[in-house]
Scaffold this motif. Structure first.
Motif, PDB file in Angstrom:
ATOM      1  N   THR A 235     -13.387   8.553  -7.799  1.00 58.36           N
ATOM      2  CA  THR A 235     -12.430   8.413  -6.697  1.00 58.36           C
ATOM      3  C   THR A 235     -12.572   7.069  -5.998  1.00 58.36           C
ATOM      4  O   THR A 235     -11.577   6.440  -5.621  1.00 58.36           O
ATOM      5  N   THR A 236     -13.803   6.603  -5.832  1.00 60.46           N
ATOM      6  CA  THR A 236     -14.011   5.319  -5.167  1.00 60.46           C
ATOM      7  C   THR A 236     -13.409   4.172  -5.973  1.00 60.46           C
ATOM      8  O   THR A 236     -12.878   3.217  -5.400  1.00 60.46           O
ATOM      9  N   THR A 237     -13.475   4.274  -7.296  1.00 60.07           N
ATOM     10  CA  THR A 237     -12.882   3.235  -8.145  1.00 60.07           C
ATOM     11  C   THR A 237     -11.363   3.242  -8.025  1.00 60.07           C
ATOM     12  O   THR A 237     -10.723   2.190  -7.908  1.00 60.07           O
ATOM     13  N   GLU A 238     -10.771   4.425  -8.068  1.00 55.09           N
ATOM     14  CA  GLU A 238      -9.318   4.527  -7.949  1.00 55.09           C
ATOM     15  C   GLU A 238      -8.847   3.982  -6.598  1.00 55.09           C
ATOM     16  O   GLU A 238      -7.838   3.278  -6.516  1.00 55.09           O
ATOM     17  N   LEU A 239      -9.596   4.281  -5.535  1.00 58.12           N
ATOM     18  CA  LEU A 239      -9.246   3.770  -4.210  1.00 58.12           C
ATOM     19  C   LEU A 239      -9.340   2.256  -4.171  1.00 58.12           C
ATOM     20  O   LEU A 239      -8.474   1.580  -3.611  1.00 58.12           O
ATOM     21  N   ARG A 240     -10.392   1.712  -4.798  1.00 51.84           N
ATOM     22  CA  ARG A 240     -10.543   0.255  -4.831  1.00 51.84           C
ATOM     23  C   ARG A 240      -9.399  -0.417  -5.590  1.00 51.84           C
ATOM     24  O   ARG A 240      -8.890  -1.465  -5.184  1.00 51.84           O
TER      25      ARG A 240
ATOM     26  N   SER B 289     -10.646  -0.973 -13.796  1.00 52.28           N
ATOM     27  CA  SER B 289     -11.135   0.353 -13.429  1.00 52.28           C
ATOM     28  C   SER B 289     -12.328   0.810 -14.256  1.00 52.28           C
ATOM     29  O   SER B 289     -13.092   1.670 -13.826  1.00 52.28           O
TER      30      SER B 289
ATOM     31  N   VAL C  85      -6.262   0.710  -5.985  1.00 51.34           N
ATOM     32  CA  VAL C  85      -5.014   0.813  -5.223  1.00 51.34           C
ATOM     33  C   VAL C  85      -5.036  -0.113  -4.006  1.00 51.34           C
ATOM     34  O   VAL C  85      -4.126  -0.923  -3.794  1.00 51.34           O
ATOM     35  N   VAL C  86      -6.079   0.002  -3.186  1.00 46.71           N
ATOM     36  CA  VAL C  86      -6.163  -0.817  -1.978  1.00 46.71           C
ATOM     37  C   VAL C  86      -6.333  -2.289  -2.348  1.00 46.71           C
ATOM     38  O   VAL C  86      -5.742  -3.176  -1.725  1.00 46.71           O
TER      39      VAL C  86
ATOM     40  N   ARG D 208       1.734   5.215  -9.784  1.00 46.38           N
ATOM     41  CA  ARG D 208       0.783   6.133 -10.405  1.00 46.38           C
ATOM     42  C   ARG D 208       1.356   7.540 -10.468  1.00 46.38           C
ATOM     43  O   ARG D 208       1.222   8.235 -11.464  1.00 46.38           O
TER      44      ARG D 208
ATOM     45  N   PRO E 227       0.953   3.461  -4.828  1.00 51.86           N
ATOM     46  CA  PRO E 227       0.640   4.795  -5.359  1.00 51.86           C
ATOM     47  C   PRO E 227       1.817   5.500  -6.013  1.00 51.86           C
ATOM     48  O   PRO E 227       1.625   6.402  -6.828  1.00 51.86           O
TER      49      PRO E 227
ATOM     50  N   LEU F  63       0.822  -1.203   0.000  1.00 57.17           N
ATOM     51  CA  LEU F  63       0.000   0.000   0.000  1.00 57.17           C
ATOM     52  C   LEU F  63       0.860   1.260   0.000  1.00 57.17           C
ATOM     53  O   LEU F  63       0.460   2.299  -0.512  1.00 57.17           O
TER      54      LEU F  63
END
Length: 466
Positions: A368-373, A444, A375-376, A353, A350, A346
Motif C-alpha cells: 500500500t505504501t508503494t501504491e500511495l507513493r 513500483s 500516485v502522490v 487506475r 487515481p 491528485l
C-alpha cells in the motif's frame, strides 16, 4: 486617473506574503486560459488513461481472468513455483540433509535453487524460510521472497524451528556446524510444512537490440538435486508428500517436476522460482498512469503562460509596483501554481487506475505504501513540472521558447529513454542527468539482486531510486 498607492514595507496586513498569495490565486482563477489549461491537464490525463485501459482490455478467453497473482507477506507480487517434498511439523523441530551439487538438462541457471524449506502450508505466497544451494551464488538463507543472505559454504544444511524463529546452519562434514542466520516469521501457525525443494527460473539472455532497447530470449529450465543423510527431529508426523506448487503458472510452466526415493535418499527435480515477481501477468500500477505523461505537457504550458502572460501584456509592472520584491512574487506564483496543479493531478490520477481495474485488467500487487507513493509522487511530478515551466517562462519571458525548452528538458529525455530508441546504457545515463529522472517515482517494483531480469527504463526501471 487612478493612482497606485506607494509600497510601504510596514503595512504587513496589506502587503504581506499571505496577501500576495491571495492576489496570485485571484489572478489564476479569473484568467480563463489558465483555468482551461488546468482543465485540459486533468482531461487528457483521464482520457489517455481511459484509452489505455480500453486498449488493454482483458479477455477471459485466454484464462487470464482466472489467474491470481500470488502475494507475499509484505504485500508484493511474488513467484512461488517449485517442487516441494514435505511433511507436517507441529511445534518445534529440526530438519537436516546433505544436498548434492545441482544438475540441469541444459546446464544450471545461476539462481537455480535446491535445499531445505519450512513454509506456512502449501498456499502460494505464504511465509517461509529456506536454506539452499544455488547454481552460481553459493549457499543462501532466504525468507519471505524478498530477503536474501549469503551463508557459509557447506553441503550439509539444517533448519531449526523454535516458535516463530527459524535458524539455519551449514556444515562441510555433518559434524561441525556454522550458523547461517536466523529469521523471524511472525504469526507462524503451530503446524507448518517442512521438507525439500528444487526450482529453476527461466533462462534469459538479455542484450541491447541493434536500434536500441532490450532483447530478451530464453525459456523455462529444470534443476535436480539429491538429498541424503535426511534426519527429522521434533514434532514431525507422516511420510513424505510431493506437490508441484505453481505448476499452472504461465511464467514458469511445469517441466514434469517430481521426486524419487531410493535407499533413504530423495532426488527432487523442479522448475520455477521462489522470489519477488518483477514480471508476470497483469499491469503494473504505473502503467495505469500513462495519461499523466500527457497531463505533464499541458501543465508545462499552463506554468509557462502563468509567467509569460504578464510580461506580454505589461501587467508585471503593476504587480511589481504593488510588491517590488521580485522573489516574493515568484514564490507566491510558484506556491499557487504548484498547489492547484498538484490538487488537480491528485484528483484525476487515481481515476486511471480505477478505469484499468474496472475494465477487467489485473494490477500486479504492490504494498500500500508503494501504491500511495506512485500516485502522490506522480501528482507531485506534474506540479513540479509546472513550477519548473514557470521558472523558465520568467527567465525567457517568451511563451513559445519557454514551452519548447520545458518539453525538451522534461518530455524528450523521457521519450528517448523509455521508448526503446536508445541502448539501455544511454537511456539510463539520460535519466540520471536530466529532470526526467523524476519519473523514477513511478517505479513500483524494485530491482532484486536475486532475480535476473532486464532492469532498464523501457521495462519500467530507473537508474535513480524513487
Amino acid at each position: 486617473m487612478t493612482t497606485l498607492a506607494p509600497y510601504r514595507s510596514g503595512h504587513r496586513g496589506r502587503d504581506g506574503f499571505a496577501q500576495l498569495l491571495h492576489a496570485e490565486w485571484t489572478k489564476f482563477r479569473t484568467v480563463r486560459g489558465w483555468v482551461a489549461g488546468l482543465a485540459v491537464t486533468a482531461l487528457v490525463t483521464v482520457l489517455i488513461g481511459l484509452f489505455s485501459a480500453l486498449g488493454s482490455q482483458t479477455s477471459c478467453g485466454d484464462r487470464k481472468c482466472d489467474r491470481a497473482v500470488p502475494v507475499g507477506p509484505g504485500g508484493q507480487a511474488v513467484t512461488d513455483s517449485f517442487f516441494f517434498v514435505h511433511s507436517a511439523l507441529t511445534g518445534d523441530g529440526t530438519l537436516t540433509a546433505r544436498v548434492s551439487p545441482l544438475t540441469g538438462t541444459r546446464g544450471v541457471e545461476p539462481w537455480a535453487k535446491a535445499g531445505l524449506i519450512l513454509k506456512d502450508g502449501t498456499t502460494r505466497g505464504s511465509a517461509y524460510a529456506a536454506l539452499m544451494q544455488t547454481g552460481a551464488h553459493g549457499v543462501r538463507m532466504q525468507h519471505n521472497f524478498t530477503e536474501d543472505l549469503a551463508a557459509p559454504p557447506g553441503s550439509w544444511s539444517r533448519l531449526t524451528r523454535t516458535g516463530d524463529t527459524i535458524t539455519g546452519s551449514v556444515s562441510a562434514d555433518g559434524v561441525t556446524w556454522t550458523d547461517a542466520g536466523a529469521v523471524d516469521l511472525p504469526g507462524l501457525p503451530e503446524t507448518i510444512e517442512a521438507g525439500l525443494f528444487a526450482t529453476s527460473p527461466s533462462h534469459n539472455v538479455i542484450a541491447d537490440g541493434r536500434l536500441g532497447g532490450t532483447k530478451i530470449t530464453g525459456g523455462p529450465t529444470q534443476v535436480s538435486a539429491s538429498f541424503d543423510g535426511i534426519a527429522r527431529e521434533g514434532g514431525f508426523s507422516g511420510g513424505w508428500r510431493g506437490d508441484d506448487l505453481g505448476a499452472d503458472s504461465m511464467s514458469y510452466p511445469s517441466l514434469g517436476g517430481g521426486f524419487t526415493e531410493s535407499g533413504g535418499a530423495i532426488t527432487v527435480r523442479g522448475s520455477g522460482d521462489i522470489a519477488p515477481a518483477v514480471t508476470g501477468d497483469g499491469e503494473r500500477v504505473e502503467e495505469s498512469l500513462v495519461g499523466a505523461f500527457a497531463g505533464l505537457i499541458a501543465a508545462v504550458v499552463v506554468g509557462t503562460l502563468f509567467a509569460t502572460s504578464e510580461y506580454r501584456r505589461g501587467l508585471i509592472r503593476t504587480t511589481l509596483i504593488v510588491s517590488p520584491r521580485r522573489e516574493r512574487v515568484l514564490a507566491a506564483k510558484a506556491l499557487v501554481l504548484g498547489a492547484v496543479t498538484f490538487a488537480a493531478a491528485l484528483a484525476v490520477v487515481p481515476l486511471s487506475r480505477a478505469i484499468l481495474r474496472g475494465n477487467g485488467n489485473i494490477l500486479i500487487p504492490v504494498p500500500t505504501t508503494t501504491e500511495l507513493r506512485v500516485v502522490v509522487g506522480t501528482a507531485a511530478v506534474i506540479a513540479v513540472a509546472a513550477v519548473f515551466a514557470l521558472a523558465v517562462g520568467s527567465l525567457l519571458r517568451r511563451s513559445a521558447g519557454a514551452v519548447a525548452l520545458g518539453i525538451a528538458t522534461l518530455v524528450l529525455p523521457y521519450l528517448l529513454a523509455t521508448s526503446s530508441v536508445l541502448p539501455s546504457g544511454a537511456a539510463q545515463w539520460l535519466l540520471r542527468v536530466t529532470p526526467a529522472a523524476a519519473f523514477a517515482v513511478q517505479q513500483s517494483i524494485p530491482e532484486y539482486p536475486q532475480v535476473l531480469a532486464a532492469y532498464t527504463p523501457a521495462q519500467g526501471y530507473y537508474p535513480l531510486p524513487p
